[in-house]
Design a protein around this motif. Structure first.
Motif, PDB file in Angstrom:
ATOM      1  N   GLN A 101       0.821  -1.212   0.000  1.00  0.00           N
ATOM      2  CA  GLN A 101       0.000   0.000   0.000  1.00  0.00           C
ATOM      3  C   GLN A 101       0.861   1.271   0.000  1.00  0.00           C
ATOM      4  N   LEU A 102       2.168   1.151   0.279  1.00  0.00           N
ATOM      5  CA  LEU A 102       3.044   2.323   0.252  1.00  0.00           C
ATOM      6  C   LEU A 102       3.165   2.923  -1.151  1.00  0.00           C
ATOM      7  N   ARG A 103       2.863   2.123  -2.176  1.00  0.00           N
ATOM      8  CA  ARG A 103       2.892   2.653  -3.554  1.00  0.00           C
ATOM      9  C   ARG A 103       1.875   3.777  -3.725  1.00  0.00           C
ATOM     10  N   GLN A 104       0.855   3.783  -2.885  1.00  0.00           N
ATOM     11  CA  GLN A 104      -0.178   4.818  -2.954  1.00  0.00           C
ATOM     12  C   GLN A 104       0.053   5.942  -1.949  1.00  0.00           C
ATOM     13  N   ASP A 105       1.019   5.775  -1.066  1.00  0.00           N
ATOM     14  CA  ASP A 105       1.313   6.772  -0.035  1.00  0.00           C
ATOM     15  C   ASP A 105       2.197   7.869  -0.625  1.00  0.00           C
ATOM     16  N   SER A 106       1.623   9.045  -0.798  1.00  0.00           N
ATOM     17  CA  SER A 106       2.360  10.144  -1.433  1.00  0.00           C
ATOM     18  C   SER A 106       3.625  10.514  -0.672  1.00  0.00           C
ATOM     19  N   GLY A 107       3.588  10.493   0.627  1.00  0.00           N
ATOM     20  CA  GLY A 107       4.771  10.830   1.415  1.00  0.00           C
ATOM     21  C   GLY A 107       5.931   9.900   1.127  1.00  0.00           C
ATOM     22  N   PHE A 108       5.652   8.598   1.108  1.00  0.00           N
ATOM     23  CA  PHE A 108       6.697   7.615   0.830  1.00  0.00           C
ATOM     24  C   PHE A 108       7.213   7.765  -0.595  1.00  0.00           C
ATOM     25  N   VAL A 109       6.305   7.868  -1.550  1.00  0.00           N
ATOM     26  CA  VAL A 109       6.683   7.959  -2.965  1.00  0.00           C
ATOM     27  C   VAL A 109       7.523   9.201  -3.215  1.00  0.00           C
ATOM     28  N   LEU A 110       7.100  10.341  -2.681  1.00  0.00           N
ATOM     29  CA  LEU A 110       7.822  11.584  -2.927  1.00  0.00           C
ATOM     30  C   LEU A 110       9.170  11.607  -2.215  1.00  0.00           C
ATOM     31  N   ALA A 111       9.218  11.047  -1.010  1.00  0.00           N
ATOM     32  CA  ALA A 111      10.498  10.990  -0.286  1.00  0.00           C
ATOM     33  C   ALA A 111      11.486  10.068  -1.003  1.00  0.00           C
ATOM     34  N   ALA A 112      11.011   8.895  -1.424  1.00  0.00           N
ATOM     35  CA  ALA A 112      11.892   7.968  -2.132  1.00  0.00           C
ATOM     36  C   ALA A 112      12.340   8.561  -3.461  1.00  0.00           C
ATOM     37  N   SER A 113      11.434   9.182  -4.190  1.00  0.00           N
ATOM     38  CA  SER A 113      11.794   9.785  -5.475  1.00  0.00           C
ATOM     39  C   SER A 113      12.812  10.906  -5.298  1.00  0.00           C
ATOM     40  N   SER A 114      12.619  11.729  -4.280  1.00  0.00           N
ATOM     41  CA  SER A 114      13.574  12.809  -4.008  1.00  0.00           C
ATOM     42  C   SER A 114      14.943  12.248  -3.646  1.00  0.00           C
ATOM     43  N   ALA A 115      14.961  11.197  -2.835  1.00  0.00           N
ATOM     44  CA  ALA A 115      16.234  10.590  -2.440  1.00  0.00           C
ATOM     45  C   ALA A 115      16.937   9.963  -3.639  1.00  0.00           C
ATOM     46  N   TYR A 116      16.198   9.273  -4.503  1.00  0.00           N
ATOM     47  CA  TYR A 116      16.799   8.694  -5.707  1.00  0.00           C
ATOM     48  C   TYR A 116      17.360   9.798  -6.596  1.00  0.00           C
ATOM     49  N   GLY A 117      16.614  10.869  -6.765  1.00  0.00           N
ATOM     50  CA  GLY A 117      17.077  11.980  -7.588  1.00  0.00           C
ATOM     51  C   GLY A 117      18.311  12.651  -7.002  1.00  0.00           C
ATOM     52  N   ALA A 118      18.310  12.842  -5.695  1.00  0.00           N
ATOM     53  CA  ALA A 118      19.461  13.477  -5.041  1.00  0.00           C
ATOM     54  C   ALA A 118      20.714  12.621  -5.189  1.00  0.00           C
ATOM     55  N   LEU A 119      20.566  11.318  -5.034  1.00  0.00           N
ATOM     56  CA  LEU A 119      21.724  10.440  -5.190  1.00  0.00           C
ATOM     57  C   LEU A 119      22.251  10.500  -6.624  1.00  0.00           C
ATOM     58  N   SER A 120      21.355  10.479  -7.594  1.00  0.00           N
ATOM     59  CA  SER A 120      21.779  10.616  -8.992  1.00  0.00           C
ATOM     60  C   SER A 120      22.450  11.965  -9.214  1.00  0.00           C
ATOM     61  N   GLY A 121      21.913  13.005  -8.595  1.00  0.00           N
ATOM     62  CA  GLY A 121      22.471  14.339  -8.730  1.00  0.00           C
ATOM     63  C   GLY A 121      23.869  14.456  -8.150  1.00  0.00           C
ATOM     64  N   VAL A 122      24.120  13.773  -7.051  1.00  0.00           N
ATOM     65  CA  VAL A 122      25.464  13.806  -6.465  1.00  0.00           C
ATOM     66  C   VAL A 122      26.466  13.200  -7.443  1.00  0.00           C
ATOM     67  N   PHE A 123      26.117  12.086  -8.066  1.00  0.00           N
ATOM     68  CA  PHE A 123      27.023  11.486  -9.041  1.00  0.00           C
ATOM     69  C   PHE A 123      27.212  12.404 -10.250  1.00  0.00           C
ATOM     70  N   LEU A 124      26.136  13.002 -10.727  1.00  0.00           N
ATOM     71  CA  LEU A 124      26.237  13.936 -11.849  1.00  0.00           C
ATOM     72  C   LEU A 124      27.089  15.141 -11.469  1.00  0.00           C
ATOM     73  N   GLY A 125      26.869  15.693 -10.299  1.00  0.00           N
ATOM     74  CA  GLY A 125      27.642  16.841  -9.840  1.00  0.00           C
ATOM     75  C   GLY A 125      29.114  16.527  -9.686  1.00  0.00           C
ATOM     76  N   ARG A 126      29.426  15.325  -9.208  1.00  0.00           N
ATOM     77  CA  ARG A 126      30.837  14.926  -9.093  1.00  0.00           C
ATOM     78  C   ARG A 126      31.485  14.849 -10.467  1.00  0.00           C
ATOM     79  N   ALA A 127      30.754  14.395 -11.459  1.00  0.00           N
ATOM     80  CA  ALA A 127      31.295  14.360 -12.822  1.00  0.00           C
ATOM     81  C   ALA A 127      31.457  15.774 -13.373  1.00  0.00           C
TER      82      ALA A 127
END
Length: 118
Positions: free
Chosen positions: A72-98
């Motif tokens: 049911q967490l797939r429908q929980d906006s808080g979980f989805v948005l937090a996980a998406s933000s964390a995934y994006g931030a991690l990708s951004g750190v790698f991009l920024g390091r490059a």
């Protein structure tokens, strides 16, 4: 992983852009240098990439376990948005390091003469 959700995509993109900007604005890593004679870019060793990869694995694993145990967490906006933000931030750190290497890599490009036109 969360389906077609524009809000999740927006959070991922915001995390990516903000983290990439913050990571790249520090400039090239100390000790990084381009050697024109060999054509090699020398980077000092660091534990940071390993820790970032381990953090990414833990984040993805933790989210996967949470979704497996509580679908049911797939429908929980808080979980989805937090996980998406964390995934994006991690990708951004790698991009920024490059992107931090950009000033050194610009040395690889042949120098162009200035345009004589006004």
């Amino acid at each position: 992983g969360f389906g077609p959700r524009p809000d999740a995509l927006l959070c991922w993109a915001a995390g990516l852009v903000l983290a990439a900007y913050e990571a790249q604005r520090r400039g090239p890593p100390t000790g990084a240098a381009y050697d024109p004679a060999s054509g090699l870019l020398h980077l000092p060793g660091s534990w940071t990439p390993l820790l970032l990869v381990l953090f990414g694995f833990g984040l993805k694993y933790g989210a996967g376990v949470a979704l497996a145990l509580h679908p049911q967490l797939r429908q929980d906006s808080g979980f989805v948005l937090a996980a998406s933000s964390a995934y994006g931030a991690l990708s951004g750190v790698f991009l920024g390091r490059a992107l931090r290497l950009r000033p050194l890599l610009l040395q690889l490009l042949p120098q162009r003469a200035p345009d004589p036109r006004p």
